[in-house]
Motif scaffolding. Structure first.
Motif, mmCIF file in Angstrom:
data_model
loop_
_atom_site.group_PDB
_atom_site.id
_atom_site.type_symbol
_atom_site.label_atom_id
_atom_site.label_comp_id
_atom_site.label_asym_id
_atom_site.label_seq_id
_atom_site.Cartn_x
_atom_site.Cartn_y
_atom_site.Cartn_z
ATOM 1 N N GLY A 113 -12.055 -32.571 16.519
ATOM 2 C CA GLY A 113 -12.625 -33.876 16.828
ATOM 3 C C GLY A 113 -14.129 -33.870 17.040
ATOM 4 O O GLY A 113 -14.718 -34.905 17.339
ATOM 5 N N HIS A 114 -14.772 -32.709 16.855
ATOM 6 C CA HIS A 114 -16.233 -32.630 16.998
ATOM 7 C C HIS A 114 -16.898 -33.516 15.934
ATOM 8 O O HIS A 114 -16.489 -33.520 14.781
ATOM 9 C CB HIS A 114 -16.688 -31.176 16.825
ATOM 10 C CG HIS A 114 -18.181 -31.024 16.785
ATOM 11 N ND1 HIS A 114 -18.961 -31.057 17.916
ATOM 12 C CD2 HIS A 114 -19.031 -30.847 15.739
ATOM 13 C CE1 HIS A 114 -20.231 -30.902 17.572
ATOM 14 N NE2 HIS A 114 -20.300 -30.776 16.259
ATOM 15 N N VAL A 115 -17.901 -34.291 16.354
ATOM 16 C CA VAL A 115 -18.595 -35.161 15.416
ATOM 17 C C VAL A 115 -19.960 -34.565 15.082
ATOM 18 O O VAL A 115 -20.748 -34.260 15.978
ATOM 19 C CB VAL A 115 -18.775 -36.584 15.998
ATOM 20 C CG1 VAL A 115 -19.534 -37.479 15.019
ATOM 21 C CG2 VAL A 115 -17.416 -37.193 16.323
ATOM 22 N N THR A 169 -18.480 -25.621 7.983
ATOM 23 C CA THR A 169 -17.750 -24.975 9.075
ATOM 24 C C THR A 169 -18.087 -25.703 10.374
ATOM 25 O O THR A 169 -19.250 -25.973 10.655
ATOM 26 C CB THR A 169 -18.166 -23.496 9.180
ATOM 27 O OG1 THR A 169 -17.889 -22.882 7.926
ATOM 28 C CG2 THR A 169 -17.377 -22.778 10.263
ATOM 29 N N CYS A 170 -17.051 -26.049 11.117
ATOM 30 C CA CYS A 170 -17.263 -26.801 12.352
ATOM 31 C C CYS A 170 -17.960 -25.913 13.377
ATOM 32 O O CYS A 170 -17.471 -24.826 13.705
ATOM 33 C CB CYS A 170 -15.924 -27.287 12.893
ATOM 34 S SG CYS A 170 -16.085 -28.072 14.506
ATOM 35 N N PRO A 171 -19.104 -26.356 13.883
ATOM 36 C CA PRO A 171 -19.826 -25.534 14.865
ATOM 37 C C PRO A 171 -19.081 -25.422 16.199
ATOM 38 O O PRO A 171 -19.329 -24.490 16.966
ATOM 39 C CB PRO A 171 -21.158 -26.276 15.043
ATOM 40 C CG PRO A 171 -20.906 -27.667 14.587
ATOM 41 C CD PRO A 171 -19.804 -27.610 13.590
ATOM 42 N N ALA A 172 -18.148 -26.341 16.450
ATOM 43 C CA ALA A 172 -17.460 -26.329 17.748
ATOM 44 C C ALA A 172 -16.241 -25.400 17.735
ATOM 45 O O ALA A 172 -16.068 -24.585 18.638
ATOM 46 C CB ALA A 172 -17.054 -27.737 18.131
ATOM 47 N N CYS A 173 -15.407 -25.504 16.686
ATOM 48 C CA CYS A 173 -14.174 -24.714 16.686
ATOM 49 C C CYS A 173 -14.157 -23.621 15.622
ATOM 50 O O CYS A 173 -13.250 -22.804 15.581
ATOM 51 C CB CYS A 173 -12.949 -25.615 16.532
ATOM 52 S SG CYS A 173 -12.768 -26.323 14.882
ATOM 53 N N GLY A 174 -15.138 -23.640 14.719
ATOM 54 C CA GLY A 174 -15.240 -22.576 13.722
ATOM 55 C C GLY A 174 -14.331 -22.739 12.505
ATOM 56 O O GLY A 174 -14.301 -21.867 11.646
HETATM 57 ZN ZN LIG Z 1 -13.835 -28.375 14.973
#
Ligand SMILES: [Zn+2]
Length: 462
Positions: free
Chosen positions: A376-378, A391-396
């Protein structure tokens, strides 16, 4: 409740019927322009005296329509058109003025909208809208009869055209309205159909589609499959031919003969138009034929995809965003065409779902691309249009751009359905569906070839 679906049927029209329908369209176009001219005069007056009655005619939804009885008295030939298309020409004129007003007063997004311009019938066939069931049109089997209003001698007249498959397509459907359009020289009847009371069928499988420019759409379903629906190569080839024909046409000298315009009594008006050259008209005819072929082939392509989706899924959702063409540069043309393909894809899907007892729904697409479907990271500022994988910086977690958007779409689709009390498929929890397989649908004239397979791999770069 709005119109749930439309059925568009190509009409078989003989030369007499064609000239009758052209005449109807031309008169509606004339009325539209005439009302704009009247409105222009009223507008100048209104600026001076701010008279409430004038303002009402100018700026209310039915203001210009209420002038119709008087217009008919002054111009008896208006009676040769059925009252529905006439009324709708007037409503359209009022609508353009109201959009201009709304933009001027900042009530509408998307910048300023100028005072409406006169419409050229030659450039755009004015469509005939019959907005009430059974008023002005009648369907007997595949024969469609349209009322032409009263002749100048006072008798009711009508024209009958052939609408192949109408009886079959519209069987046990309630037709709400009918629009007659002419596109690239071909007539179509567009029937608006009322949504039937939905049956409470259980929903086992659902898919959410994210429409795209790189492909038709990417979907993610409740069983963890990603489906990329490719744009067909055979349509692209036709696109190139259409472009080439248009370029050849536009290289010709268009204006060749200056023809005086006469009024209704054959008297010269002092105005002229340019009749195109023979060469221009020849290339134009070839271009129009190619465009018609393109429309037909696109229709086949979209129907094939819609049928496949509605056969396999009980709920088919698609993003609600259809971009409007803003400042149009030549490089944007193909993308614009793609937008209208997406609008037509939605029509085909809603109609196929209606026919096959499946559910069609649109979900709020806003922000689905920039949001990580896993955590859910924006992403602040959104993703650059060139970024295909990230690649999501929050969850990788690694994401394919379109797949991630469709995964979010699926969660939205199911959430919105639950909120409205609609049935949803049994998915564990309310979180993201893990991806188990990736597929590509290549649509051929003969059907769909599905390639790909189950995968546990990280996201593939495309
Ligand atoms: Zn994420």
């Amino acid at each position: 409740m709005g119109t749930a679906a439309v059925a568009k049927i190509r009409l078989t029209v003989d030369a007499d019927a064609e000239s009758a329908l052209d005449g109807q369209s031309r008169i509606c176009n004339w009325l539209y322009n005439e009302l704009l001219e009247v409105a222009g005069v009223l507008r100048a007056r209104y600026r001076v005296d701010q008279d409430a009655a004038t303002g009402k005619v100018l700026y209310t939804e039915r203001g210009l329509r209420d002038l119709l009885p008087e217009m008919k008295r002054l111009h008896p030939f208006l009676n040769t058109v059925h009252s529905s298309p006439l009324k709708n020409a007037a409503l359209r004129a009022s609508d353009s003025i109201r959009r201009h007003q709304a933009a001027k007063h900042g009530r509408r997004k998307g910048g300023s909208v100028g005072w409406p311009r006169f419409r050229s019938w030659k450039a755009n066939w004015f469509s005939l809208l019959f907005d009430e069931p059974g008023k002005g049109f009648r369907l007997d089997g595949n024969q469609l009869t349209l009322s032409l209003g009263k002749g100048l001698e006072g008798k009711r007249r009508s024209v009958t055209v052939h609408a192949p498959d109408a009886a079959k397509v519209l069987a046990d459907k309630r037709v709400k309205n009918l629009r007659i359009v002419k596109q690239h020289g071909v007539f179509y009847a567009v029937f608006g159909i009322e949504r039937a009371v939905p049956e409470a069928k259980p929903i086992h499988r659902a898919i959410a589609l994210d429409p795209n420019h790189k492909n038709l759409a990417v979907g993610v379903d409740t069983e963890g499959n990603t489906v990329e629906i490719e744009d067909p190569w055979w349509l692209k080839r036709l696109d190139r031919r259409v472009d080439a024909l248009k370029a050849r046409r536009d290289r010709c000298h268009k204006k060749s003969v200056r023809v005086p315009i006469t009024d209704k009594d054959g008297q010269p008006t002092g105005r002229y138009y340019w009749r195109p050259s023979k060469r221009w008209r020849r290339f134009n005819a070839a271009y129009q034929r190619a465009m018609t072929k393109r429309r037909e082939q696109t229709k086949t392509f979209l129907a094939t995809v819609a049928q496949r989706l509605c056969r396999h899924y009980d709920l088919v959702g698609i993003g609600d965003y259809t971009p409007q063409g803003g400042g149009c540069t030549s490089g944007m043309r193909r993308a614009m065409t793609n937008q209208s393909v997406i609008a037509r894809f939605k029509e085909a899907l809603s109609w196929t779902a209606l026919k096959s007892g499946k559910v069609y729904a649109e979900f709020a697409e806003y922000g689905t691309t920039r949001t990580c479907a896993n955590c859910g990271h924006v992403v602040t500022g959104g993703l650059d249009p060139d970024v295909r994988a990230w690649t999501c910086p929050a969850c990788g977690q690694s994401h394919g751009r379109d797949e991630n958007a469709a995964r979010n779409g699926l969660q939205r689709l199911l959430r919105e359905r639950r909120e409205k009390g609609g049935a949803t498929p049994p998915v564990p929890g309310s979180g993201p569906v893990p991806i188990r397989g990736r597929w590509t649908w290549r649509v051929r004239p003969s059907g769909i070839q599905s390639r790909g397979g189950r995968t546990g791999d990280a996201i593939l770069e495309r």
